[in-house]
Design a protein around this motif. Structure first.
Motif, PDB file in Angstrom:
ATOM      1  N   ASP A  12       4.776  -2.607   9.527  1.00  0.00           N
ATOM      2  CA  ASP A  12       3.488  -2.993  10.106  1.00  0.00           C
ATOM      3  C   ASP A  12       2.875  -4.124   9.276  1.00  0.00           C
ATOM      4  OD1 ASP A  12       2.287  -1.860   7.856  1.00  0.00           O
ATOM      5  OD2 ASP A  12       1.352  -0.222   8.943  1.00  0.00           O
ATOM      6  N   SER A  13       1.668  -4.505   9.604  1.00  0.00           N
ATOM      7  CA  SER A  13       1.029  -5.644   8.947  1.00  0.00           C
ATOM      8  C   SER A  13       0.749  -5.409   7.466  1.00  0.00           C
ATOM      9  CB  SER A  13      -0.270  -6.004   9.667  1.00  0.00           C
ATOM     10  OG  SER A  13      -1.175  -4.914   9.604  1.00  0.00           O
ATOM     11  N   THR A  14       0.783  -4.160   7.029  1.00  0.00           N
ATOM     12  CA  THR A  14       0.558  -3.873   5.608  1.00  0.00           C
ATOM     13  C   THR A  14       1.868  -3.708   4.843  1.00  0.00           C
ATOM     14  OG1 THR A  14       0.484  -1.471   5.926  1.00  0.00           O
ATOM     15  CG2 THR A  14      -1.606  -2.677   6.172  1.00  0.00           C
ATOM     16  N   PRO A  35       0.693   0.800  14.295  1.00  0.00           N
ATOM     17  CA  PRO A  35       0.098   0.653  12.956  1.00  0.00           C
ATOM     18  C   PRO A  35       0.203   1.967  12.188  1.00  0.00           C
ATOM     19  CG  PRO A  35      -1.611   0.817  14.632  1.00  0.00           C
ATOM     20  CD  PRO A  35      -0.295   0.779  15.356  1.00  0.00           C
TER      21      PRO A  35
END
Length: 129
Positions: A12-14, A35
């Motif tokens: 995910d974006s993290t 997410p």
């Protein structure tokens, strides 16, 4: 109608491992990347993680992918439900397949990936129908 649906572990974006779902219909391929959740309260849906400290610090999602491949995907394909007209029925099927209030059996991350991909397909093609 759903022609194919598959899942894989993605990031995910993290940078945390998460479930990625690709849904194929006659309108194309629709991808959803779930997410990851920073914290889970007592009444929140359960994100299924492997718990193996040697694999992404216990955050990998291979169990959720396995549940997708062995249960969710085959049942969804066999159901014959169409994304364009049966989104509510698809959601009801996913809830029934899991059988828990917090999605602990199949994993909320596996279930949400399907829901998001179906919503993208349904929303993206709405004007074409």
């Amino acid at each position: 109608m759903i022609k194919a649906i598959k899942a894989a572990q993605g990031l995910d974006s993290t940078g945390n491992p998460t479930v990625q779902v690709d849904l194929t219909t006659e309108h194309g391929v629709f991808r959803a990347i779930v997410p990851s959740v920073a914290s889970t309260g007592a009444s929140e849906a359960v994100e299924l993680r492997d718990g193996d400290p040697s694999n992404y610090g216990d955050k990998s999602v291979h169990k959720a992918i396995h549940n997708f491949e062995s249960v969710i995907g085959p049942v969804l394909i066999e159901s014959g439900l169409g994304v364009e007209k049966d989104q509510r029925k698809i959601e009801e099927l996913l809830i029934a397949l899991d059988g828990t209030k917090n999605k602990a059996n199949l994993g909320a991350n596996a279930i949400l990936g399907v829901s998001m991909a179906c919503a993208r397909e349904g929303g993206g093609c709405r004007g074409e129908r």
